[in-house]
Design a protein around this motif. Structure first.
Motif, PDB file in Angstrom:
ATOM      1  N   CYS A  12       0.851  -1.186   0.000  1.00 25.24           N
ATOM      2  CA  CYS A  12       0.000   0.000   0.000  1.00 25.24           C
ATOM      3  C   CYS A  12       0.891   1.241   0.000  1.00 25.24           C
ATOM      4  O   CYS A  12       1.676   1.433   0.919  1.00 25.24           O
ATOM      5  N   TYR A  21       0.199   4.232   0.534  1.00 27.94           N
ATOM      6  CA  TYR A  21      -0.137   5.213   1.577  1.00 27.94           C
ATOM      7  C   TYR A  21       0.382   4.749   2.934  1.00 27.94           C
ATOM      8  O   TYR A  21       0.982   5.513   3.669  1.00 27.94           O
ATOM      9  N   CYS A  22       0.135   3.459   3.262  1.00 30.27           N
ATOM     10  CA  CYS A  22       0.630   2.916   4.534  1.00 30.27           C
ATOM     11  C   CYS A  22       2.119   2.605   4.453  1.00 30.27           C
ATOM     12  O   CYS A  22       2.780   2.462   5.470  1.00 30.27           O
ATOM     13  N   HIS A  78      -7.178  -0.294  -0.262  1.00 26.10           N
ATOM     14  CA  HIS A  78      -6.748  -0.887   1.010  1.00 26.10           C
ATOM     15  C   HIS A  78      -7.947  -0.841   1.961  1.00 26.10           C
ATOM     16  O   HIS A  78      -7.976  -0.087   2.925  1.00 26.10           O
ATOM     17  N   CYS A  99      -6.132   1.526   5.446  1.00 21.45           N
ATOM     18  CA  CYS A  99      -6.307   2.969   5.437  1.00 21.45           C
ATOM     19  C   CYS A  99      -7.510   3.399   4.603  1.00 21.45           C
ATOM     20  O   CYS A  99      -7.914   4.556   4.651  1.00 21.45           O
TER      21      CYS A  99
HETATM   22 ZN   LIG Z   1      -3.042   1.563   3.287  1.00 18.14          ZN
END
Ligand SMILES: [Zn+2]
Lengths: 997, 99
Positions: free
Chosen positions: B6, B8-9, B60, B64
């Motif tokens: 992911c 973002y994570c 995700h 998130c």
């Molecule tokens: Zn994420």
């Protein structure tokens, strides 16, 4: 002890007898036996009947590839398992085992008449025979075939056992604890890797267990094995026996099924029977060895005919002689060693037939020293004996000519057609297989996984070569993970190396149409069937497989695939790789549903969502129904009431005075932020800019394709805050859709979305007396019609609880929906019930809700719509903000097909006979006199008995329905065809006066 | 089970945390009402159906909650890369070098 057990020999415990039964007869085996080895020790070869011809069969292997010796095992109520391989099931005290596919008994089986009809049951028999007439298929062929088909009997009771599952992470997973696997695990563990080593058998060692004479690093094989296992334990290697690697999944995830209790005399009551492991390993070494190939000749399936390597295993591992007078037929050197070991153990080797003209001289020497007659350049053309082999017919073959045969007496026949590398798990990775023309077998090629095949699995033969290869694989795994590793290829003495030639079916002087030379034992497929399939036009092995069913049994063709391929290729005049190889799929061996389900059974299979009012409803005797993942009160029967009576009473009570309904499951989403109104304008069809705070509106949500996706009442609490409700089943879907547009199409909008479905408990009060019940409980708010009109929303306190109060109606009556924080739901509910007592307040469930809304013509998305219905089709054109430049789905509403005539439109239906309730889903036709197949013009979407109206009502989607008001249509149902008249959908109070009291 | 990164994570996590969300880089027309029937049809229905590297969207969903883009080989099922929504489509050769 029994006649066939050698005292003191093998790895079984001769001091620990174990009693078990087979087909009702009691036998004695030893601790460490399998069912197969124990039966063989008792001289029993006949263990089952074959699938199609019901031919008598015995164990042909000593491992998980066994096609014949499938038995039913049981351990009391619910604990029965069909198709257990007798070669893998360990003996336990009191084990009850039964043979399969026979009636009335294993020795005499009525189904064996099929064997006499062999000439009829050729390849494609089912396809050819049961084609015509069509009606016979349903009434005769299929029921008869189904009754006769199948292996074993499925258990009829719920499985009382527990099944566990776990995750595991490892640097290296080694599959197979034979010499290659042991060497790989040792090299990697010495380099400091976290290693897991698994093997499907009861103990580790693989081929070493069947070859104790080999000397490794100066020690006899079994001493070396013990020392290595001790070293591995000391290095912290996780050793898992009775554990089958069932599948190789993406990115080095391997599924393992560990059998925990099937071998125990009396398992602890709480112990799981099996445990499914999901292992994520940085590297994997597949050391699964090779599987011996049968030879294909007439009568190669008779009990007593088995693989030479299996006989060697029964001798060394279990101390069991599979016969006293053995014949051997081989195309590979390895069977000589089996013959030598059996001869050394006292078995008379009646003859050793080698299909090759010139076997290795040293093997011939060793045979001569033991007095074994070797017939090189010979073939086996038949066997004789009823329930056990009695003799074998041997013929000389010269320049392709088969000379006359002679019968040689024997009580077992050991065969070897060479060895097939076991590449099933490698194939699960989509690894490529490369045809090795010299070895006439497939070897592993490229794979995208971090995986290495070692040992006999990649075509190596002999302990020295295999151990060195395993060691190198362990070193390679360590290096790949950045660990320094020093190789130490073990020195081997008394090695058993060798090679062989690949055979098709053996040359014979018998007419090919008469020979029963089996390729696939479990599915009863012969060489003749495969040749016939090719003659009838099957050119790919995938077609041959489906036409003959070869390789489609529970063993996935572990013994048969290569023989079948060679025969098909021969018939086609092509090289085997041009004919192909069928795909191996997980699981490697049959796996219980219990292991795959693990903890996810019963109430753990799927979660059940319950509202804060659920306990009250249960206490009140509600009948529940599942809606999405919720369980909702369906109706509240009084003593003696059936559903119809309860629903009629609930409907009438609500319309007459007041009803209360748990609407907590409605999806709720808060849309907040400075751009909230813009976001709502773009998502929903309706205009939102002019909706004042404190007001609500029915919202309609389309997909980008213009079809209705969801609906619900939406309240504006402040300029920048909307309380959106969705259908019960649509909540997650709508939020996902909103998030998708917000994140990816309009990331510039300052909007935040929050799912609040479970934050609120919702009580819906409906009926002319609803205000009278609610009014005394509301603080600081005038809820009169003037001050709080229809479609209002506000925040206030109800019964002392902070609340969001909506005035709306899904029933057509004066209605309020009171939202309070979920934890206060029961208090609110009790307060409303107490306040409503004076008005005979009536709790009602989802069924009454459905009837009341249908009387008003309110749709339920997903029931009256099906993903192909536009707002205009549903009569909801009024809900579209026509002045808006854009909203999701708007452009699609003007696509040619969406405005074309002939669309199905939602209408009301009234049966001529008001006592008839149409079936939901029933098809609608214009003229039932037309011949079949009749044109269908629509279907019934909702249908109820309306107590209020004293008749049935229905809604339907009908072609051009909106312009057919008053016309008659016909609804065929079981028994008779009903006539119904097309109407509008508002059956009750069409002007909506009652909502605005 | 696939492992998916992911963006973002910034974590590589099991497939079960993610949901597939269709082909990537299919932007909604800025003014749908200005599109022809054919253009709108293509936007709604016409997809690449690639054999090999495929630009696609994932979410995700059990993490998130963010939508992001991925380049996945539909033959090997291998993720070649993942990147944040809104990042321009990376060129194929460049991504192969990056791997
Ligand atoms: Zn994420």
């Amino acid at each position: 002890m029994s006649r066939y057990r050698i005292p003191g020999k093998g790895r079984v415990d001769h001091a620990a007898p174990v009693r078990f039964s087979f087909d009702g007869r009691s036998y004695m085996g030893l601790r460490g036996d399998t069912v197969a080895s124990a039966l063989l020790a008792n001289g029993v070869h006949l263990m089952g009947r074959s699938f199609k011809y019901h031919r008598p069969r015995g164990a042909v292997t000593a491992g998980s590839e066994e096609p014949n010796a499938l038995i039913g095992t049981s351990r009391g109520k619910g604990r029965a398992e069909p198709n257990t391989r007798a070669t893998m099931q360990e003996l336990r005290a009191g084990l009850v085992a039964e043979s399969q596919n026979r009636w009335p008994g294993l020795g005499f089986d009525a189904g064996a008449v099929n064997d006499l009809l062999y000439p009829l049951f050729s390849a494609g028999f089912y396809y050819k025979t049961f084609m015509w007439p069509r009606a016979f298929w349903d009434r005769l062929y299929e029921p008869v075939i189904r009754a006769a088909a199948g292996l074993g009997r499925a258990p009829g009771e719920p499985d009382p056992d527990r099944y566990a599952s776990r995750y595991l992470h490892a640097d290296l997973l080694v599959v197979g604890a034979g010499p290659a696997g042991l060497a790989a695990a040792r090299a990697a563990a010495r380099a400091g890797l976290r290693v897991t080593l698994v093997d499907e058998h009861a103990e580790m060692g693989g081929a070493l267990l069947s070859d104790p004479g080999v000397v490794i690093e100066g020690r006899p094989a079994w001493d070396w094995l013990a020392a290595v296992l001790e070293e591995l334990r000391g290095l912290g290697v996780r050793l898992m026996c009775r554990t089958t690697a069932i599948g190789y999944y993406h990115q080095n995830m391997i599924g393992l099924c560990e059998r925990l209790t099937d071998h125990l005399d009396s398992p602890p009551e709480t112990a799981p029977r099996e445990r499914l492991w999901r292992v994520r390993a940085a590297r994997v070494v597949l050391a699964q060895g090779a599987i011996e190939k049968p030879l294909v000749f007439d009568g190669n399936d008779r009990p007593g005919v088995m693989l030479a390597g299996a006989a060697q295993t029964y001798l060394h591992r279990f101390g069991v002689l599979v016969g006293r007078r053995a014949a051997v037929v081989t195309a590979h050197d390895s069977a000589y060693f089996a013959a030598f070991d059996l001869a050394d153990a006292g078995v008379r080797i009646a003859v050793l037939v080698d299909t090759r003209d010139a076997p290795p001289a040293d093997l011939l020497d060793q045979a001569r020293r033991r007095g074994i007659e070797v017939l090189a350049g010979h073939s086996v053309t038949a066997t004789a004996g009823r329930l056990r082999i009695r003799s074998v017919r041997v013929n000389r073959v010269r320049d392709g000519q088969v000379a006359g045969g002679r019968a040689i007496a024997c009580d077992c026949l050991l065969m070897s057609g060479g060895w097939t590398p076991s590449l099933h798990l490698f194939s699960h990775t989509k690894g490529s297989l490369i045809w090795d023309a010299a070895a006439q077998t497939y070897l592993p090629g490229e794979t995208i996984e971090d995986c290495h095949v070692a040992g006999a699995g990649r075509g190596l033969w002999g302990y020295g070569a295999v151990l060195a290869d395993g060691d190198a694989a362990g070193v390679a795994a360590a290096s790949a993970l950045g660990r320094a590793a020093a190789g130490a290829a073990p020195a081997v003495a008394h090695d058993r190396t060798g090679s062989g030639e690949a055979q098709r079916e053996l040359p014979s002087d018998m007419a090919p149409s008469l020979a029963r030379a089996f390729v696939d034992f479990q599915n009863d497929v012969t060489a003749k069937d495969i040749r016939l399939a090719v003659r009838e036009g099957m050119k790919s092995i995938e077609h041959v497989k489906r036409y003959t069913t070869t390789g489609m049994a529970t063993d996935q063709g572990k013994l048969s695939n290569i023989n079948g391929l060679m025969i098909a290729a021969d018939m086609l005049g092509k090289a085997p790789p041009q004919v192909g190889l069928t795909t191996f799929r997980p699981p490697y061996t049959p796996t219980t549903f219990g292991a795959l389900a693990g903890y996810h059974r019963g109430s753990h299979f799927e979660l059940t969502r319950k509202t804060p009012i659920d306990a009250w409803a249960e206490e009140r005797g509600a009948v529940f129904e599942p809606v999405a993942q919720w369980r909702r009160a369906w109706y509240f029967p009084r003593p003696g009431e059936d559903m119809e009576a309860a629903v009629a009473r609930e409907c009438l009570a609500t319309r007459a005075s007041v009803g209360i309904f748990d609407a907590s499951t409605l999806g709720k989403i808060e849309v907040a932020g400075p751009d909230a109104v813009e976001f709502m304008n773009r998502m929903y069809t309706n205009p939102w800019s002019k909706l004042a705070p404190g007001r609500t509106r029915y919202g309609l949500l389309l997909g980008e394709d213009g079809f209705i996706r969801d609906d619900g009442v939406i309240g504006r609490l402040a300029d920048d805050l909307f309380h959106v409700t969705t259908t019960t089943g649509g909540a997650a879907r709508v939020l996902t859709m909103m998030e998708d547009y917000l994140q990816t199409e309009w990331p510039d909008l300052r909007v935040w979305l929050t799912s609040t479905t479970e934050h609120w408990a919702v009580a819906a009060l409906n009926g002319p007396n609803a205000r009278k019940v609610l009014e005394p409980l509301v603080e600081g708010l005038d809820i009169s019609n003037d001050a709080f009109p229809h479609m209002s929303v506000t925040e206030c306190r109800v019964a002392g609880i902070p609340a969001r109060l909506f005035r709306l109606s899904f029933t057509g009556e004066l209605g309020f929906e009171i939202n309070v924080p979920a934890r206060h739901g029961p208090d609110l509910w009790r307060a409303l019930m107490a306040a409503g007592a004076a008005h005979d307040i009536c709790p009602y469930g989802t069924e009454t809700m459905h009837v009341l809304r249908a009387e008003k013509g309110f749709i339920i998305v997903g029931q009256d719509t099906d993903g192909t219905v536009t707002p205009a089709d549903a009569g909801l054109g009024w809900a579209i903000g026509k002045a808006k430049p854009d909203f999701v789905g708007k452009r699609s509403l003007s696509r040619p097909d969406m405005v074309a005539p002939g669309r199905k439109q939602l209408v009301g239906l009234l049966t001529e006979d008001g006592a008839v309730r149409l079936e939901e889903g029933a098809q609608i036709v214009d003229d039932p006199a037309r011949p079949l197949p009749m044109r269908m013009v629509g279907h019934v979407t909702s249908s109820y008995r309306s107590a209020t109206l004293g008749r049935s009502i229905a809604m339907a989607l009908i072609e051009n329905g909106h312009s057919r008001m008053g016309e008659l249509v016909h609804v065929p149902m079981p028994g008779r065809t009903h006539r119904a008249r097309i109407t509008g959908t508002a059956f009750y109070d069409p002007d909506g006066a009652r909502m605005k009291l | 089970m696939l492992l998916i990164h992911c963006p973002y994570c910034d974590e590589t996590l099991p497939e079960a945390e993610f949901a597939y969300a269709g082909e990537a880089h299919i932007a909604r027309p800025a003014d749908p009402m200005a599109t022809s029937d054919e253009e709108w049809r293509d936007y709604l229905f016409i997809r690449t159906n690639a054999r090999g590297p495929h630009y696609e969207r994932w979410r995700h969903v059990h993490g998130c909650g963010r939508f992001f883009n991925a380049l996945r080989d539909t033959v090997s099922d291998r993720f070649l890369m993942t990147y944040k929504a809104g990042v321009p489509r990376p060129d194929l050769p460049a991504t192969e070098d990056a791997q």
